[in-house]
Scaffold this active site. Structure first.
Site, PDB file in Angstrom:
ATOM      1  CG  HIS A   1      -1.768   1.232   1.125  1.00 44.38           C
ATOM      2  ND1 HIS A   1      -3.074   1.116   0.725  1.00 44.38           N
ATOM      3  CD2 HIS A   1      -1.604   2.544   2.002  1.00 44.38           C
ATOM      4  CE1 HIS A   1      -3.585   2.636   1.166  1.00 44.38           C
ATOM      5  NE2 HIS A   1      -2.554   3.436   1.546  1.00 44.38           N
TER       6      HIS A   1
ATOM      7  CB  SER B   1     -33.318  25.027  16.390  1.00 46.81           C
ATOM      8  OG  SER B   1     -33.993  24.432  17.240  1.00 46.81           O
TER       9      SER B   1
ATOM     10  CD  GLU C   1     -25.128  16.768  12.670  1.00 46.26           C
ATOM     11  OE1 GLU C   1     -24.434  15.776  12.738  1.00 46.26           O
ATOM     12  OE2 GLU C   1     -26.057  16.872  13.257  1.00 46.26           O
TER      13      GLU C   1
ATOM     14  CG  PHE D   1     -25.152  19.670  16.587  1.00 43.18           C
ATOM     15  CD1 PHE D   1     -24.588  19.394  17.924  1.00 43.18           C
ATOM     16  CD2 PHE D   1     -26.577  20.081  16.941  1.00 43.18           C
ATOM     17  CE1 PHE D   1     -25.292  19.105  19.388  1.00 43.18           C
ATOM     18  CE2 PHE D   1     -27.241  19.860  18.212  1.00 43.18           C
ATOM     19  CZ  PHE D   1     -26.460  19.558  19.371  1.00 43.18           C
TER      20      PHE D   1
ATOM     21  CG  ASP E   1     -31.074  22.840  25.484  1.00 46.95           C
ATOM     22  OD1 ASP E   1     -31.718  21.865  25.805  1.00 46.95           O
ATOM     23  OD2 ASP E   1     -31.169  23.559  24.296  1.00 46.95           O
TER      24      ASP E   1
ATOM     25  NE  ARG F   1     -33.478  28.500  22.950  1.00 45.96           N
ATOM     26  CZ  ARG F   1     -34.516  28.669  23.384  1.00 45.96           C
ATOM     27  NH1 ARG F   1     -34.431  29.939  23.944  1.00 45.96           N
ATOM     28  NH2 ARG F   1     -35.560  28.038  23.534  1.00 45.96           N
TER      29      ARG F   1
END
Lengths: 649, 649
Positions: free
Chosen positions: A263, A363, A386, A411, A443, A503
């Site tokens: 390889h 959201s 994602e 995320f 959260d 937010r």
């Protein structure tokens, strides 16, 4: 001569070239390349509808080589076809077989892994970090669908890389969106880098997995021309997406490379003659048969308006159209909502704007785009995956679209490797993260983005091909007007951009028609004691700190640094005017805005810069105020820090 | 009363508590919690062998709630059991049902998502960024195996999050390593955040997928006590890993929550009475039955030596043992090789050191650990799946081991979201990336780490629970001695560390017994014209630049800044001595070492700092010299920059 014989003869001829170019380069993956000799030949010469003289042809079928290290076999085919290379149609030239000796050379278009931006436009996206190709292929197929084009996408994936979870995210996505225009080929040569692949990636297991994911799968001998042809005949004729699982030999045709696990090592020059002879034996001839030109691409005519030319609705009209008129009257509007309205407006005026989300559109407020009948068809739900979303966006960008990929800022970090590859592809993707920083509070830290500004800021320190534009712009709107105007900037500017929305609802800071510019910032208050520099939600916190300082008869300048990189000169002057002392505050860990300001000060001198960033791992709290204070960036802490700086002056 | 009836009654009682605590908190996920009411009750009260009075018990079975937002149902059970909470056994107290009203409050242990470090030791790792739990469970199971402990691991995964590719990486890993001590439960409530889950994540499809991945899978009604019990009876009795796919109701038992798609919203206080009544109807009673204590954990005795106390072999002995004696004599030894030898030594003296790699152990040289018969059993091949590797490492850390996770620096970026969650877990993981920066040249940008220093540096700016130790140390060894000594530091220091090794062979810079320290740096040359600050491979490039400057009669100080964060005071003094001017050079994009130095200068004043970092997207080149020059960080460019700085002085 039979078709099968000629295919093997061509495969052997290309194999010789592939082996030789790696030896010339002193590195590369000849054995992986040889495992694809037959498949590459059949696909490039007989299946893909394309024009080697015009790899930019928008109607042409595409090939995504997810297993990027096997690229020498494609370079060999391209050289054999006399295909065009070059960074643009005006600087193109036909690749000659002798030129492939320039593999991995600084001065050639033949990078070690597929890298279209260096002058190999046959490819659409950089690959080499494994497991991303199928997502890119999905994005290209979505682009073809939006173009109403018949062009198809072939994608070749290594067995070892099919261990990457992203492959399975892409398999779900392709099934959800019924993207049967993607022909997926697994190259099962059975060997990875450090050892043999797991039984979990055997041809049989892979076929079972694809079927369980709702695909049709066939297992073939990847060196049997008739089997390859029969399998590819199925493409376009199945109701489910098609996966061809090909059993191949790593090092096919070259005895020396078939021994053990070879390889990523080229053959010594002394062994090339034996390799050629070995391939001649495999082909039963020394001749390279000439093939007819591949089938021609279908015509396609797409013309999108220039995003810099279109007229946008007024801020108030855009907000009302997004159903935010009431919030605007209350003067309490989160940047994420205003962004949603901006996205909705962008979609109405520009057909090339497309939107992706990862199950959080209610959201991020990309739902305003999803729910608008005029744009609904250009919204693609990626679900909770994602990595795939970001690589699909890279594919859509390569197809000429302007994709906005949305999730929580936190995320999006799931796809940072994909973001890096998109950058190498010079992808025109827009990444928008909501709930950025820590102001979401309740959260807790698993939902908070703390490293994101540092990660994207690294891109802002390097320059694009024009040697002046940064590789990425970071935009951090502090209010609804900013969010609307900065979304417009993201659309108008080619290249990667990252926007950070938050937010909480906040009041407007700007007049509806306030202008915003790349590298720009705005001065919201002027005072000569010290400058407070902030962005996003922290501008509102800094404002409270400024009010506390005013009670102490301290007048500060408040700067909203909504863009990274900054305009060094202008900021330097502004900070000098503000007394030559700055306190930068952020709702993320360091290596962000504060360092950007510090870097200017350290280079120029005559400025002193202090920073307050999130000083510890956050936790849940009932309010933004509580968690800001817990993390050391509350208004009182900022004011106290400013007073300490002034006391030491 | 039948077992089934009592289970439903307990489930309803816990459900009431879970719904109420979300309303009290003003946020949270009551509907997701209720979908797990029966499963949580059966697992926590009847299946897990654990002691609520001692959640730190190392013999106890573990629960990983991958679907972290459903945590209120676990808090409810824990409070009902009077389980202990607290940051340590010395500060523990029994959680009372009334206390769960403190959900998501800054002052409580009940974070919005599982967060053991805030005082909920029943959990081992922070979850909330989705799709990571099964990998953590795999790491915990590997730890149990290494402990020769009979403890088992239960893992609950949401259907929506099973879209994340990492779940499938973990499924392969668990199959490869035959980790039948993991009991995997999929909670199929059919709803995500923004909509219903895809058919690709239906119970039937998930079961098919798990079987195709080589698992045994059963589909059950997740609210049928008998079915749950029968399925869990299979655990430990199957030859393949067991997946229980449970069909559940999001909002079970509460009429108001069963309407439409109710996600992440608490009930208004006014609706709590109706919710209680609804759950009483579902249970057929208003009483909360008392349950016997859960089965007791098995005893286990593990004692590992203190990593700060053990004696290490000399550098020369360690290199020879690693087969690098010859390279040492030639004085040409890549840091990645020396690291491999260090890892080998660490494994021999510390039984808790374990190693993971992602199919590149012959590039990272973790193969020296894999090939050593004394340590072989503690090497875990993760194949090409970096996300899973990093979360498995977090699980191994929670089990008391010291995991070293290895890949190319570039490919570790595939797991940055996992690194962030590991940080929240205060995981003691060591990440080592080889082929860092651009000196690998030929393979091209898809294999080069350019944002990694910025990403990890963000962690170095925040502090751990002791308010003094940084969240992460970054180590960049410039030679073999450094690599050996810094690996020892990584082992001795608790907490996250990131080491960056590189590909080319380089001469030694240090005496074999040179000491290295956290926040340390070394001065390799002293001169009063200017300081060149570098780390890793760039120290050698800066040395060449210093030689060029010497020809111009310019004497510079050369600093090897091998650690981030830096010792601000010491570095400031060193730079002042060197003339108050520094040029920092790096083989990555910015926001790294240069900004760390600039931040000190900007705060303190009296220093001027310039930076040279990778100024453009790299491409393939035949040599490190070529690509360094192409990216603006070659020796001549550094020397010219230094001369320009001095000319402007």
């Amino acid at each position: 001569m039979s078709v099968a014989d000629s295919l093997t003869q061509k495969a052997a001829a290309l194999g010789k070239l592939a082996v030789r170019m790696c030896t010339d380069a002193g590195s590369g993956h000849p054995s992986s390349a040889l495992s694809l000799a037959h498949l590459t030949t059949e696909i490039l010469y007989r299946r893909m509808r394309h024009d080697p003289a015009n790899p930019w042809h928008r109607g042409a079928d595409r090939l995504v080589l997810s297993e990027g290290h096997a690229v020498p076999i494609v370079y060999a085919a391209w050289a054999d076809m006399g295909g065009m290379v070059g960074k643009s149609p005006t600087s193109k030239h036909a690749l000659r077989p002798a030129e492939v000796a320039g593999l991995r050379d600084l001065k050639t278009e033949l990078d070690g892994h597929p890298n279209p931006a260096e002058g190999f436009p046959f490819f659409d996206a950089a690959t080499g970090s494994l497991g991303m190709g199928l997502s890119v292929a999905a994005g290209l197929a979505l682009g073809a669908r939006l173009d109403n084009s018949q062009r198809r996408v072939f994608c070749i994936i290594g067995d070892g890389e099919s261990r990457e979870g992203q492959i399975w995210e892409a398999a779900d996505f392709i099934a959800d969106h019924k993207l049967t225009g993607v022909c997926t080929i697994f190259n099962c040569n059975g060997q990875g880098q450090a050892g043999f692949v797991s039984e979990q990636q055997s041809a049989e297991r892979l076929a079972d997995k694809m079927r369980a994911f709702g695909w049709e799968a066939v297992i073939i001998d990847g060196h049997d021309p008739a089997a390859i042809s029969a399998a590819l005949d199925k493409f376009g004729r199945t109701t489910a997406p098609l996966a061809i699982v090909a059993k191949t030999l790593k090092g096919w045709g070259v005895d020396a490379l078939l021994k053990g696990n070879w390889h990523g090592k080229p053959l010594p020059a002394g062994e090339l003659a034996a390799a050629d002879a070995s391939l001649d034996r495999a082909a039963g001839t020394t001749t390279n048969p000439s093939f007819p030109a591949p089938p021609a691409p279908a015509g396609v005519s797409i013309s999108h308006p220039d995003p810099r030319e279109v007229a946008w609705p007024s801020f108030a009209d855009a907000m009302s159209a997004g159903g935010l008129g009431g919030a605007l009257q209350k003067n309490a509007l989160a940047t994420r909502r205003a962004y949603g309205a901006a996205l909705r407006a962008a979609g109405e005026i520009l057909p090339q704007v497309v939107v992706l989300d990862a199950d959080v559109s209610n959201s991020t407020f990309s739902e305003m785009f999803r729910e608008n009948p005029k744009t609904r068809e250009r919204f693609f739900e990626c679900k909770i995956a994602e990595q795939n979303m970001i690589s699909v966006a890279a594919g859509l960008s390569a197809a000429g679209y302007i994709p906005f990929a949305n999730s929580f800022s936190k995320f999006l970090s799931r796809g940072y490797d994909q973001v890096e590859l998109a950058s190498i592809s010079r992808a025109n993707i827009k990444l928008v993260g909501s709930h950025s920083g820590i102001s979401l509070a309740a959260d807790g830290p698993s939902q908070m983005s703390l490293n994101d500004v540092a990660f994207f800021r690294a891109f802002t320190t390097a320059r694009g091909d024009d040697r002046s534009t940064p590789l990425c712009h970071i935009y951090q709107p502090a209010d609804a007007v900013s969010a609307y105007q900065l979304t417009q900037l993201m659309v108008k500017q080619r290249g990667m951009a990252y926007m950070r929305t938050f937010r909480p609802d906040v009041p407007l800071l700007y007049a509806h028609d306030q202008k915003f510019e790349p590298r720009g910032f705005h001065t919201l208050m002027t005072g000569s004691d010290l400058a407070l520099v902030a962005c996003g939600y922290m501008v509102h916190v800094a404002k409270q700190a400024a009010a506390l300082l005013e009670k102490q008869n301290r007048r500060v300048t408040l700067i909203d640094a909504y863009c990274l990189p900054l305009d060094d000169e202008r900021l330097y002057d502004a900070l000098r005017k503000a007394g030559g002392r700055a306190l930068v505050v952020e709702d993320n860990y360091g290596a962000g805005l504060g360092d950007a300001v510090a870097a200017i000060a350290a280079r120029r001198g005559g400025l002193r810069v202090e920073q307050r960033t999130v000083s510890r791992i956050p936790k849940s709290a009932r309010s933004a105020e509580e968690i800001l204070d817990y993390c050391g960036v509350g208004p009182q802490q900022i004011a106290d820090h400013a007073l300490a700086v002034l006391a030491s002056a």
